[in-house]
Structure formats: structure tokens, C-alpha cells
Design an enzyme around this catalytic site. Sequence first.
Site, PDB file in Angstrom:
ATOM      1  N   CYS A  79       0.909  -1.254   0.074  1.00 37.27           N
ATOM      2  CA  CYS A  79      -0.079   0.104   0.055  1.00 37.27           C
ATOM      3  C   CYS A  79       0.915   1.324  -0.137  1.00 37.27           C
ATOM      4  O   CYS A  79       0.311   2.368  -0.127  1.00 37.27           O
ATOM      5  CB  CYS A  79      -0.969  -0.003   1.311  1.00 37.27           C
ATOM      6  SG  CYS A  79      -1.979  -1.647   1.355  1.00 37.27           S
ATOM      7  N   CYS A 197     -14.386  -0.879   6.717  1.00 42.48           N
ATOM      8  CA  CYS A 197     -13.375  -1.322   5.988  1.00 42.48           C
ATOM      9  C   CYS A 197     -13.285  -0.221   4.529  1.00 42.48           C
ATOM     10  O   CYS A 197     -14.328  -0.024   4.083  1.00 42.48           O
ATOM     11  CB  CYS A 197     -13.585  -2.649   5.409  1.00 42.48           C
ATOM     12  SG  CYS A 197     -13.928  -3.916   6.830  1.00 42.48           S
ATOM     13  N   HIS A 323      -9.241   3.045  -2.137  1.00 47.51           N
ATOM     14  CA  HIS A 323      -8.009   2.442  -2.041  1.00 47.51           C
ATOM     15  C   HIS A 323      -7.572   1.711  -2.914  1.00 47.51           C
ATOM     16  O   HIS A 323      -7.341   0.324  -2.793  1.00 47.51           O
ATOM     17  CB  HIS A 323      -7.916   1.852  -0.699  1.00 47.51           C
ATOM     18  CG  HIS A 323      -6.382   1.305  -0.217  1.00 47.51           C
ATOM     19  ND1 HIS A 323      -5.336   1.755  -0.670  1.00 47.51           N
ATOM     20  CD2 HIS A 323      -6.265   0.406   0.745  1.00 47.51           C
ATOM     21  CE1 HIS A 323      -4.166   1.097  -0.089  1.00 47.51           C
ATOM     22  NE2 HIS A 323      -4.729   0.407   0.628  1.00 47.51           N
TER      23      HIS A 323
END
Lengths: 379, 141
Positions: A79, A197, A323
Site C-alpha cells: 500500500c 473497511c 484505496h
Amino acid sequence: MDVYVVGAGMTKFGKHPDRDAVDLAVEAVNEAIRDAGVDRRRIQAAYCGHVYGGMVLGQKVLARTGLAGIPLANVENACSSGATAIREGYLAIRAGEYDVVLAFGVEHLTTRFRGALTPGEEDLEGALGLTMPAVYAMRAVRHMTEFGTTREELAYVSVKNKRNASLNPYAQFQNPVTVEDVLNSRPIADPLRLLDCCPVSDGAAAVVLASERVVGELGRSRAVRLAAASLRTGTVEVGLPSMAFEPLTRATAQDAYERAGVGPEDVDFAEVHDCFSIAEVLRVEGLGLYPVGEYPKRAARGEADIGGRLPINPSGGLLGKGHPLGATGVAQVVELVRQLRGEAGPRQIEGARVGLAHCRGGKAAGVEGAACTVLIATR
Amino acid sequence: MSEVERVSESYVPFRPGLLRFEGGRGVLVGGRCRSCGAVYFPAPEVCARCQGQDLEGVDLSGRGTVYTYTVVRQSTPEFRTPYVLVYVDLPEGVRVLGQLVGCEPEAVRVGMPVEVVFEEVARDPQGRPVVGWRFHPATEA
């Protein structure tokens, strides 16, 4: 040699079933170059952050943007890949090697994953059934046990970030949610629920970096100084450390504060790696932006809202904006640039002069975390 | 033929080197640095604390306490949900991840005493049972 961000661009994050990673990256790269107002022939090198994009993804993007021929390195750091790509460009300029560098990040994750990401089946803990939501669920249990953090306080983190996202046209989520919505969403790994999440996302982001030597010529008025770009790897854990605190985030932040010559008290806003509601808590406390153990209560009182004492994730963060792994760290810097230029529209933080971006990526058995980056930008 | 060799003909360890079988009982095997005494599970090749390169295998206790836990409700296709994951602190000063079996998910608590059990966790491509570790509520104090 100071380094500046002179151009920034990104695609809307979300589900892009009709486009591929290269296509998304091309859009972001072209937008960043347009924003910089730089002749693309002046770009001397490029760095591309991605995780699941396959071999030489970055070169495919250069081939479609008139940039083929310059040096390019594809960068993988889970990430933190995008932030690591920016750091590579920052270091190359500081070393005096280049004056103008392109850094971009991209991911088409919806074609790779559905549901929970895992550390990988070859990883010991992945093979035992550990998923990324489970990692953070177990850290949430510890934060609740050690500091009395409540389920509702954690939910507020997601409420805040999705509200910020609703003010950001580039965000995946455009609708605010309530604490009740979070608590009633589908359970994923107790105590975390679906709205705790971040989503699975596609997207790309890009920045153009320039040296002190050429920034005047490219237009200093919209340039943002990249005052630090720090990277650390997680150390092997010895003994029984607390899982409610992040030494890796703390160590990376200390390095960045020293290099930038600022402290956490100087930071006006931060984009932090909120892959889960509890993750924002651990980041912010690890960065020293709020006292350890107190962030959930203070955030629930509005201190981290836009307009609050120290706003966190005004862009919507990972929870609200989305994301797409490789793009995430670059998109955080896009937000830093827009805020510091005063171009953030309804989510503008008044008078913002120092912004911080934090990413943390990857999990491997035995280490606290794999890769952590802290970038600081100033005006 | 050693016990390990005899057992490994019919059982495949989930991770070679991390567990061994002795007299029909399984043991988790960690590593201890001969220079500074740091204990690891699994053991690295070089000690993270003192950079010593001489680590010895060490049998870990079969009992510990739950440091933290979660009930996993959504996972990858290889795993049937729900299942309970726990990080267990062992007296040697190491924390071990495993699934908890033998009680209702709602009964798990931080600090709960547990013991390690060895069970078939999968089949290998040849159809042999793969044996790994799980945790179970401790049978006695």
C-alpha cells in the site's frame, strides 16, 4: 537541493469496469503534466507504483503519453508503493541527477480482488487464515481493552471520512453515512463491519516533481515544497509488544519531522492510511498528532473534522475516497497539493501551510508492518 | 528411523521446522538466540535484537493466554467462515497466531487460558493429512 511538487492529477477513484490500469494511469499522468504546465519533453525520469499491475506497467503508460525512452522504475511496496515512487523521484532530484521527474501510482483492483485482502497464502499467518481486516480487528480489540475505546467512537472515524469524501468529486463514496449505518453494516471480522473497511477500488494518481533549480521557471506560485519523504521497514518483533500502538509509524514520522524541520504541533492537516477505522486511530497516535489512546474520543467530539483542531483525511481517506493500492500514496499528495494551494473547494482547510501524508503497507509474519512512508509538504 | 521421519511418512507438517511430533504428541518449535536469549516463532536466520547468527531450536510451551482475538466472518475461499483467530502469548515471551476451536466464538476473551492442539488442517496434493496447530480453551488451570 529542495524538491517541489509542481503538478498533480488523479482519476476519480471507484469501480472502472470498462477501463484498465494503463488507461487510468494515462489520464492521471496527462492531468498532472497539464497542471504543472511543463513541456513533457523536460521530464527526465519516471517512477510507477503498483502492486498487482503486472510486468512493466509503467512503461506501457510512457508509451501512450509521449514519454517513452526516459528511465523508469516500477516500484512495489504494497500500500506504500505510490508514496515510495514519489520518494524515489524526490531522492533522485535531491541527488542532483534530474530536475523534472514524474511519479505516478495506479491499480485496477476490482479485477484482482473481491472482499478481504490477505498477506498472501505463502505467508505463514496468511496460511493460518489471517486477513487484513482480521489484523485490524485484533488491534481494535486491544485499543478497546487498553484505552476504553468504544465501538461508536470507531464508527465515527468512518462517518467523518465518508462525509469528507462526499465533498470530493474524485472520491468513490459520494454519500455520507451515520454511526448507526456503520454499526448495522455486515460483520467482516469482529468488531469491524463493512463500513469500517475501505472499499476495493480502481484509480490512478500522478505528480510532477521539480528541483529548486527549475521551479521558478515552471511557476513557483502554485508549487508546494516536499519537505520530507521518509521510508522505513517494520522491525522483527521481539517479546510481546502492544498491538495498540505502531512503533513503525512513530519511527518513520520522527525521521520525517527531523528532515522537514517541523514537529507534529506544526501540522495543519494529515492524510493517513485509514484502510480501516481503527487504522486511522493507530496512525494518528503513532504520528504524534493526537495523544496515544485519546484519538477516538477526540475525533468523536469533532476535533479531526474539517474545521476542527487538526483535520484528518479531508480528502475522505481510504475509507471514503477509496484505496487503489499503488495510487493511494500519490493521491494523498494530490490532496496535500490542493489543500496547500487553497484549491480544495468545499473541503478546504483555511490557512493550511503544513500537510502530512502517511502510508503503511503489507504484512509479513513476525514483523510489525512491511513498509511505512511519511511525506511532509509545506507552503 | 527417527520419530519425526516415521510420523512424516503419514502426516505432513503444516510448516516443516515449526512443529515436530514426539511420542504421538506435537510440539511448536521456536528459535532462541544463543547470544542474547531472544526467542522467536518462527526463528529468523539472524537475531533481530543482537544480530547473532547462532540460533537454536527451542520447544515452546503448549499453554498460554489470549492476547487478542477476532471472529472472521468473511475470508478467502479456502477458509470456511466463521472462524476464530487468536494471538496467544506463551511463557517464553513469544506471540503465536492460530485458530481457536472448542468453544463458541462469543465465549472468547482477552486473557483466556488456552492450550495448543495439533489437528489435520488440510490435505496435501497426494491426499495425505497436513497437520498444523490450533488453540483450545485450557482444560485445567
